[in-house]
Design a protein around this motif. Sequence first.
Motif, short mmCIF file in Angstrom:
data_model
loop_
_atom_site.label_atom_id
_atom_site.label_comp_id
_atom_site.label_asym_id
_atom_site.label_seq_id
_atom_site.Cartn_x
_atom_site.Cartn_y
_atom_site.Cartn_z
N ALA B 21 46.21 48.63 47.15
CA ALA B 21 44.75 48.43 47.11
C ALA B 21 44.22 48.39 45.67
O ALA B 21 43.34 47.58 45.35
N TRP B 22 44.75 49.25 44.79
CA TRP B 22 44.21 49.29 43.43
C TRP B 22 44.44 47.96 42.72
O TRP B 22 43.61 47.50 41.93
N VAL B 24 44.61 45.02 44.18
CA VAL B 24 43.68 44.04 44.76
C VAL B 24 42.33 44.15 44.06
O VAL B 24 41.71 43.14 43.69
N ILE B 25 41.89 45.40 43.86
CA ILE B 25 40.59 45.61 43.21
C ILE B 25 40.65 45.14 41.75
O ILE B 25 39.73 44.48 41.25
N ARG B 27 42.63 42.91 40.44
CA ARG B 27 42.72 41.45 40.39
C ARG B 27 41.35 40.81 40.54
O ARG B 27 40.98 39.89 39.83
N ARG B 28 40.59 41.36 41.47
CA ARG B 28 39.24 40.83 41.68
C ARG B 28 38.36 41.07 40.44
O ARG B 28 37.57 40.23 40.05
#
Lengths: 333, 284
Positions: B21-22, B24-25, B27-28
Amino acid sequence: MDGTVVKVNPATGGARAAIRVADLTFGYTRRTVLHGVSFTLEGGAVGLLGPNGSGKTTLLRCLLGQVPLQAGRVEVAGFDMARQARRARARLGWMPERGGVIPGMSGVGLVAYLGELAGMPARDAMQRAHEVLHYVGLADERYRMCEDYSQGMKQRLKLAQALVHDPAWLFLDEPTSGLDPRGRAAILELIADLAGNKGLGVVLSTHLLADVEAVCREILVLREGRLLARQEVDGKARQPRQVFEVEGFGDEAAFLAGLEQLGAEVTRDNRLQLVTLDLARLDGGEAVGGDGFDPAAGTGAILEVAAATGFALRRLRRRPVTLAEEFYTLVEG
Amino acid sequence: MPVYERGYTHWRPSGLKALPAWLVIARRGVTGPLKRRRILLLVLLAWIPAIVKGGIIYFRLKAGNLTDLLGAGWASIGPDGFLSFLEGQRFFVFVLLAVTGAGLIATDRREGGLTLYFSRPLSLVDYLAGKAGSVLFFYLLITLLPVYVLCLEAYLIAPGATGLTMLLAIPARATFYCLLSGVSITLVLLAFSSLGKRSIFVMVWWAIMITGTEALAAIGGGLGSRGMQALNFLGQYHNLGSLVFGTAPRIDVPAPVSLVMVLVWTALALAVLRRQVRPVEVVS
């Protein structure tokens, strides 16, 4: 950060698992919001009703594991929310009342992003995002920026993000808030379909009784953080005091005297006698399994009195009570 | 046609591996700003000093003027030269981090995004690591990456002259220093971001933190007050850098004091983030 990737739904995605809440107590700072709430939900659509400030949203947050529990036990989809809230959230969908739309992203980008955060691979998340946006009716607007969406579109988008990872339970907080009648009907139609046909459990928190009547099969009523009642929406009331409409001819005085011996209160409404019975005082009044009260015990008792006093009944039925009447009766004590 | 007839199917996992999850955040947080032209322009501008320094290194090495290069000064290829270069990047660090990081948590708080994040299976650490990761990316993009490139250039042009210093020692020191300062500065910026709901206010507070403390330190320097110099926010990091690179102190404050100040800011930032970043806002 432990880098753990939580595996979400296996191929059986959406399979139901119960919610069990036992003696849940929770408060913010010095104010206790929930007092010893207990219930079990097996699935389907359940309405969470209560006046403003009754603890509905807080209860949903406890079910989501977003707040640390102070006392009691919450088990959702087989996970103990005090210890396994993160894992459980991979199987839960949450549609908040306020906010819930991150600006700077397209609709499909936001839904896919939240799908990835739920533990989906990027490709799966993007594919699912397209599917659920199509399902909620935003297929044509999915590439628009979220902040440009209308209120109705935002509500649909919030529903889509709650669905993207195929949760077993959906927690919806005022899902029809701010919608026009057509938009409201469409959202309710989707919720009813999810609960009725797609096998998702739905907990719908709202103060709009009509929404609950349209979608839910039973309701939980909260007042001041206490679970006041739990009953079915279809009119099979679980309250001990119930009203029966009686009409007939014969020895009315003897019939009324017999009813008084049952502890009934009788009032007249034109030709009808309205007999209020406390089912808790009758033999067999409590439903099998101890889950509420059985109106059949009331009709049986009235029939016995009528037979014993020779009063010929032309009409006997439990008076249907609207959800609104029941709700206000319960909440206003 | 009723809406539901459009169909809803349950998800069948493809078996592909999901990102943590970290990540993904993070990258965004990186890809979002990189789509904006003005941020790309800012990054390019931030690389101009490195390009200039690279040119100077090239011509001096070609001219065989190694004595100048190994001495002190911004254009040298010794430890002092690279620390000076990193110091010189502070304006770009200040602006680029403000633009890319100020709204990271503030926007989530304003738009009710936190409740969405924490309805997913991620922890506070995942969330903060993701947000910090994206800020750190931009920080390293204009500090550590140019140092690596310059070291590589110097080593490739004159390997015999620069030796292991250019190959290992300076990159290692720069990595340690940039990660240490980057993580701390990032957490302080995120703490500011978590205190507000509008990016613009966060930027104002960030500007006051950077320029205000620097002005105070300048006044303190004029008055000979070490205490006021110890307030210089970025100055403490550069002073700490002198310890890491083994050069003369940057300000009139002992390096251990700078280390304590940096640790205090970092701890305060973590405490603020722990308090502010929650799925539920409690209004008492």
